[in-house]
Design a protein around this motif. Sequence first.
Motif, short mmCIF file in Angstrom:
data_model
loop_
_atom_site.label_atom_id
_atom_site.label_comp_id
_atom_site.label_asym_id
_atom_site.label_seq_id
_atom_site.Cartn_x
_atom_site.Cartn_y
_atom_site.Cartn_z
N GLY A 24 99.46 -74.98 -89.53
CA GLY A 24 98.79 -75.15 -90.81
C GLY A 24 97.28 -75.22 -90.68
N ALA A 25 96.60 -75.30 -91.81
CA ALA A 25 95.14 -75.26 -91.84
C ALA A 25 94.51 -76.45 -91.12
N MET A 82 94.45 -75.77 -87.44
CA MET A 82 93.47 -74.73 -87.13
C MET A 82 92.05 -75.29 -87.17
N GLY A 122 94.96 -67.08 -89.95
CA GLY A 122 94.75 -68.49 -90.25
C GLY A 122 93.60 -69.14 -89.50
N TYR A 123 92.91 -68.37 -88.62
CA TYR A 123 91.87 -68.98 -87.79
C TYR A 123 90.55 -68.24 -87.95
#
Length: 527
Positions: free
Chosen positions: A469-470, A473, A339-340
């Motif tokens: 969540g995005a 991030m 996610g990162y």
Amino acid sequence: MKKLFLTAAVILSAALLVTGCGKKAASKGTEMIIENGAEPQSIDPTQIQGNVEQRINAALFEGLVTTDPKTCEAVPGVAESWERSADDTVLTFHLRKTTWSDGTPVTAQTFVDSWLYFMAPSTAAVYAYMPAMVIKGAADYNAGKADASTVGLRAVDDYTLEVTLVGPVPYAVDMMTHYSFDVLPMHTIKKFGKDWIKPENFVGNGPFILESWVPQEKVTVVPNEKYWNKQNVFLSRITFLPIDDMTTAYNKYKNGEIDWNTTNTFPLDMLDEVKLRDDYQVYPNLASYYLAFNLNNKTLKDVRVRKALIESLDTKELVEKVTKGGQIATGAFVPEMAGYTPADGMKFDVAEAKKLLADAGYPDGKGFPKLTYIYNTSDSHKKIAEWAQQQWKTNLGIDMDLQNMEWATFLAKRQANDFEIAREGWIGDYQDPSNFLELLKSDSGNNDGRYNNPDYDALLEKASKMPAGAERMQVLRDAETMAVDRDASIIPMYIYVTQNLIDLNKWEGWYSNTLDLHPYTGLKAKK
């Protein structure tokens, strides 16, 4: 939160001998001998910060949760279960009935007292900022701005602990595998003061207890008969050898004098030979190798100088021609993880580096003061330093002194901000970008270069209160871009791989993983 000033007295008092009274190895099982890299700073969890110390700590202490040896995710330790509140901000842990090695019960209040002691300004714990950044009210307490009653810790009863967080903090439980969340033997600390870590006074709650500490020779631990999970402790003794010379360590391993070579870097002139071995264990690592600038230094205060020093280093050449162990050259600080996407970082650009240095008043390096780059004893660190020294000479026309130091002195110099450029490395304690970025917070005990940017701190504080969540991030990526790209606060070099030598035909229960963490419970010799 305050910064650590590790005194020589603390280091020396930790390194006193010797053998604990009445602590004998179990008659069954197999001893494991581990090459541990260097003499440990201490075994007091409040005064440690490296892998050398972590490996010993994992034998002696257990927190609410411990580490799964395959995934590095949190699994039950002293806490047999836990749950979150509906808004995810309160964690309630249900403790099993356990004791210290002297039979004293470990209760929820023991955890409250331990964590408050760890975060107290007077303790000067290296990692006090970690629990302080996620527990409600703890940051002000750690900074001396509030008393203990404001901290979000409560013993509901003897075996129920309630922890109120600053926000949802999605990584909180995984974070608690770290030794900054250790439970401490407060009754022993009160009785013996700094001498509580001497073998004859020591009590722990981990799978092993301290048997002996012979400075510069070995640390030995033997099974803790009071450990709740002792049926899964199979080793009769672990011996940690403080070998900081990689060639010596490798030769001892080849001669069968060591069971596990943990060095993570091997003699570079022997690396091709090492790679061919069946017992060479290599795996992607959530870890970053970088250099710290002392941002209080008159010359290095100029961001143009810092950017010039960064852009004049071809880190792709470094990993391909010097380290050669599969490391990944990078301009970012944080490794890639689920996610990162890390910051872009600055690129190798000699022309731009020369222009920046000229703009800062040092055309072709003329008039640039000679700075010193410090590193701890290691063939690999030495060759990396010599490579950087040559790159700066060739590409910028500047001279750099190099200084090798033994581990404890090196750490003390870094922590005291008594350096100009220093070798640094960070292996993630849990799998979240914040674990890397928090090192650069102005109040972090590991912020050796003293980077201080309120906007950066604010981004990390914002992220700590956001759900997973995005969006969270992206806030973290914005922070990394600010510190690394815009402010050039450090020199990213490469992302590690884990490199160990251990014969998995002989040992079972040991697994390669991204954090290079290897619990001793379940580890045993194969029949």
